[in-house]
Design a protein around this motif. Sequence first.
Motif, mmCIF file in Angstrom:
data_model
loop_
_atom_site.group_PDB
_atom_site.id
_atom_site.type_symbol
_atom_site.label_atom_id
_atom_site.label_comp_id
_atom_site.label_asym_id
_atom_site.label_seq_id
_atom_site.Cartn_x
_atom_site.Cartn_y
_atom_site.Cartn_z
ATOM 1 N N PHE A 1 0.829 -1.200 0.000
ATOM 2 C CA PHE A 1 0.000 0.000 0.000
ATOM 3 C C PHE A 1 0.866 1.254 0.000
ATOM 4 C CE2 PHE A 1 -2.666 -3.310 1.854
ATOM 5 C CZ PHE A 1 -3.818 -3.173 1.088
ATOM 6 N N ARG A 2 0.522 2.170 -0.886
ATOM 7 C CA ARG A 2 1.252 3.441 -1.002
ATOM 8 C C ARG A 2 0.690 4.413 0.019
ATOM 9 N NH1 ARG A 2 -0.428 4.312 -7.069
ATOM 10 N NH2 ARG A 2 -2.366 3.761 -5.998
ATOM 11 N N VAL A 3 1.575 4.929 0.865
ATOM 12 C CA VAL A 3 1.140 5.709 2.025
ATOM 13 C C VAL A 3 1.627 7.143 1.916
ATOM 14 C CG1 VAL A 3 1.124 5.857 4.543
ATOM 15 C CG2 VAL A 3 1.271 3.614 3.422
ATOM 16 N N GLY A 4 0.738 8.086 2.159
ATOM 17 C CA GLY A 4 1.097 9.493 2.218
ATOM 18 C C GLY A 4 1.333 9.931 3.646
ATOM 19 N N ILE A 5 2.373 10.721 3.865
ATOM 20 C CA ILE A 5 2.712 11.211 5.204
ATOM 21 C C ILE A 5 3.011 12.705 5.129
ATOM 22 C CG2 ILE A 5 3.702 8.981 5.848
ATOM 23 C CD1 ILE A 5 6.477 10.434 5.616
ATOM 24 N N ASP A 6 3.069 13.317 6.299
ATOM 25 C CA ASP A 6 3.541 14.695 6.408
ATOM 26 C C ASP A 6 4.999 14.628 6.840
ATOM 27 O OD1 ASP A 6 4.172 17.290 7.017
ATOM 28 O OD2 ASP A 6 2.221 17.748 7.888
ATOM 29 N N ARG A 7 5.913 14.971 5.982
ATOM 30 C CA ARG A 7 7.338 14.746 6.233
ATOM 31 C C ARG A 7 7.945 15.691 7.269
ATOM 32 N NH1 ARG A 7 9.811 16.873 0.418
ATOM 33 N NH2 ARG A 7 9.054 19.021 0.567
ATOM 34 N N MET B 1 -2.327 13.789 -4.247
ATOM 35 C CA MET B 1 -2.009 12.446 -4.731
ATOM 36 C C MET B 1 -3.044 11.417 -4.302
ATOM 37 S SD MET B 1 2.145 12.412 -4.225
ATOM 38 C CE MET B 1 2.417 10.784 -4.959
ATOM 39 N N ILE B 2 -3.573 11.537 -3.067
ATOM 40 C CA ILE B 2 -4.592 10.550 -2.675
ATOM 41 C C ILE B 2 -5.908 10.840 -3.382
ATOM 42 C CG2 ILE B 2 -5.376 11.762 -0.586
ATOM 43 C CD1 ILE B 2 -5.584 8.914 0.685
ATOM 44 N N GLN B 3 -6.179 12.108 -3.677
ATOM 45 C CA GLN B 3 -7.369 12.417 -4.476
ATOM 46 C C GLN B 3 -7.255 11.807 -5.860
ATOM 47 O OE1 GLN B 3 -9.027 16.548 -4.210
ATOM 48 N NE2 GLN B 3 -7.275 16.901 -2.864
ATOM 49 N N GLY B 4 -6.041 11.840 -6.438
ATOM 50 C CA GLY B 4 -5.825 11.294 -7.775
ATOM 51 C C GLY B 4 -5.511 9.818 -7.787
ATOM 52 N N ARG B 5 -5.643 9.142 -6.624
ATOM 53 C CA ARG B 5 -5.382 7.696 -6.479
ATOM 54 C C ARG B 5 -3.931 7.331 -6.782
ATOM 55 N NH1 ARG B 5 -9.470 8.581 -3.683
ATOM 56 N NH2 ARG B 5 -11.539 7.980 -4.439
ATOM 57 N N GLU B 6 -3.025 8.312 -6.662
ATOM 58 C CA GLU B 6 -1.593 7.996 -6.738
ATOM 59 C C GLU B 6 -1.102 7.417 -5.414
ATOM 60 O OE1 GLU B 6 0.879 11.159 -8.666
ATOM 61 O OE2 GLU B 6 -1.031 12.248 -8.643
ATOM 62 N N LEU B 7 -1.888 7.614 -4.360
ATOM 63 C CA LEU B 7 -1.630 7.028 -3.052
ATOM 64 C C LEU B 7 -2.877 6.273 -2.610
ATOM 65 C CD1 LEU B 7 0.133 10.000 -1.209
ATOM 66 C CD2 LEU B 7 1.232 7.953 -2.126
ATOM 67 N N TYR C 1 -12.949 12.418 -0.539
ATOM 68 C CA TYR C 1 -12.084 11.513 -1.304
ATOM 69 C C TYR C 1 -11.400 10.450 -0.455
ATOM 70 C CZ TYR C 1 -8.665 15.053 0.284
ATOM 71 O OH TYR C 1 -7.898 15.919 1.033
ATOM 72 N N ALA C 2 -11.650 10.411 0.862
ATOM 73 C CA ALA C 2 -11.028 9.407 1.713
ATOM 74 C C ALA C 2 -11.974 9.006 2.834
ATOM 75 C CB ALA C 2 -9.723 9.946 2.314
ATOM 76 N N MET D 1 -6.266 7.326 10.460
ATOM 77 C CA MET D 1 -5.744 6.892 9.167
ATOM 78 C C MET D 1 -6.845 7.046 8.126
ATOM 79 S SD MET D 1 -3.347 3.585 9.953
ATOM 80 C CE MET D 1 -1.899 3.756 11.002
ATOM 81 N N GLY D 2 -6.458 7.464 6.937
ATOM 82 C CA GLY D 2 -7.424 7.651 5.870
ATOM 83 C C GLY D 2 -7.138 6.733 4.702
#
Length: 782
Positions: free
Chosen positions: A341-347, A394-400, A415-416, A524-525
């Motif tokens: 699973f591709r995960v988005g984070i706040d770096r 990116m999560i809106q565009g399903r890249e994540l 979107y999540a 988690m979303g």
Amino acid sequence: MYPVMNRILQLAFVLLLLAGAGPAAAAEKVRLQLKWYHQFQFAGYYAAIEQGYFAAEGLEVELIERDPEVNNIRQVLNGAVDYGIADTVLLLYQEQGAGLHIVAPIFQHSPNVIITLASSGIVSPLDLVGRRVRLYDNETDGFPLMAMLVEQGVLERGIVRQPFSVDYMALGRGETDAIYGYSSNEPYMLRQLGYDVRLIQPVHYGIDMYGDMLFTSVREATDHPVRVAAMRRAVLRGWEYALDHKEEIARLILARYSKRKPLPALLYEAQAIEQAVARFTVPLGTLDSGRLRHIAGIYARHGLLDKHFSAERNVFFDRQPEGGVRLSEEETAFLQQHRVFRVGIDREWYPLDFVDAAGRHSGVAADYLNLLSQRLGVTFKVETGQPWPRILEMIQGRELDMLAMAASTPERMTYAGFTRPYIRSPMVIVTKSDADYIAGAGELRGKRIAVVKSYASHEWLAANHPELDLQLVDTTVQGLERVATGELFAFVDNLASVSFLIKQQGLSNLKVSGQFPKAFDLAMGARSDWPLLRGILQKGLDSITQQEKDEIYNKWVRLDYETHIDFRRVAPYFAALVAVLALVMLDAWRVRRLHSRLHLANQQLQLAEEQLTEKNRELEQLAITDKLTGVYNRLKLDAVLAQQVALAQRYGRTVSVVLFDLDNFKLVNDTHGHHIGDVVLKSFAALVLNSVRKSDIFGRWGGEEFLLVCPETSSAGAAELADKIRAQMSALTFPEGFIQTVSGGVAELHEGQSLLEWLTLCDKMLYLAKKGGRNRVVSDLM
């Protein structure tokens, strides 16, 4: 005739079916690098081949015998092989950012031991003080032994350390007092030769680490998770068979793999391996996260791992361990299709969710993901290179596929889908220390307020308090800094993050001055078109115990902030009390006020002392560091040399020095300029630091000369290391097209020598290297 014709037609039909079926699917070829030579130590892998366990999983496995001159872990990392076998030294590689994935521990206990003769009287670690001991040259190899010696105070008192050798007969010949070995190998050989030996085992002194573990690269685990699971299943089946049929596998080793050991030696090894595997205590392949954290703690105690290192990262765990997550058939089928699973984070959302200096995902969210990875048997591929607004796009565009930690807002819910919150942190107002307590948003009107763009605080304030003058910043650190400099009046974010960063960044002129009636409910979303994923994540979060949650929270979050009293609200009650008990309350108020001032003064004094201590530490470090290259300077080297001479004289320790000089360095400055000369000096310093041991001390002696101090190392060993460095330097071509060579002089400190005599001898060796044509190393034994 008709029956015969029917038979012919039937046969023809079968042949046509066979021809149309084509060849069977080819097995996947896998290369597995062994840790050492063929022996019973790898019996489970031979059994998995012989019994067809690999073949049943669609795998064709090639076992590769170890070349001791080649780093077997690096072979996996660089793709030369697919899988390897190593011990808990893997944690050190993970700490350095190497992409390693632990698949299955085979040995629950390390077989590393120190072997002595019974006649020597050495039966415990403390008996080794002042004795000759043969250990690995690199302290991270055989680490359980080194940890035992340190924790028992042996190294502090001193041993005569000799270079490692596979010649275990040196013990019988009296050339050493103790040797490193495996409980499954050398003791048997020595006893067969008539020697009565004793074993000093780290586990008896509180150092109990995993031994051999099957591992692979993160690349393999991410790209081929099904193959990783298949390898694990086949290997564990192979080990069960091998340990149940020890003599059969021992004879197989002799027949097909190696005749280095006779049958009795292999059977002895088999019994010792059975004890190391401990399969009747815990199931084969068990990796306990608590024990793994304990081992990581031992490494951290010895300065080899960062204290925040996550030991559970990149570890294979079965999908549903005992007492773990129970998934529905639909959810299980979903995870069979989606293992990564591709995960988005706040770096940059410290300490909740961030990327550390080594480029690793860290913080509260990272530790929760590690637990979910264990419980669900999935891999999380974290996107560490994008800012938070881009992550949301990116999560809106399903890249994540999911967000590791985010607040659920009306916009994001389009979107999540979000789990229930797993951590809560109040939304607070940060100002400079001289600001009054802020009771609410009304007191912020007309003032410039910072919020991080696209954070939940931004969305909530914009929707509920449009009258506020919001100034958008990119990161929490940026917002705090703009308040600290007076550019903005206040900054709004969550308490956990601001309290952590105020301390970390040293922003002592900031404080928490108020709080909104809103908290960051962080969850988690999952992408909205995968509702099953949201449910799976929720079940995973539900499986995390309160104790585990508390450990993560206490590890990262410190809630230190000032509490203020709104005296305007309590004034009426205070007045009534004063009317009744004026004298008593006045006295009590004076005492409280005095106590408060004293407490504040103590806090300020403590803060000043801490800042002074930190500045002194920084100044001390600057005083011993060469500004250009970042290595130690002459001042530090002089102190180290004096200390090494004292240790050698007191404990009889061996120590050598290497004096390096860059050949014709003046020509580089004259031809290419001093800025290129600086590049050469820094490049050489970096090359040496990457080549030496942790125990070696390296610094700039002056100009283009550098000094390397090698404790517990003979002249021959230091010369070998120096020549390796020389060869690496001469193989380096600088962008300007030139090659810079280096010469070295090596000298070992001998009994009765003074520091000056020792260095003079080393300098003489360097002179001979220069005189002999440069680009060479000369030692006092040549």
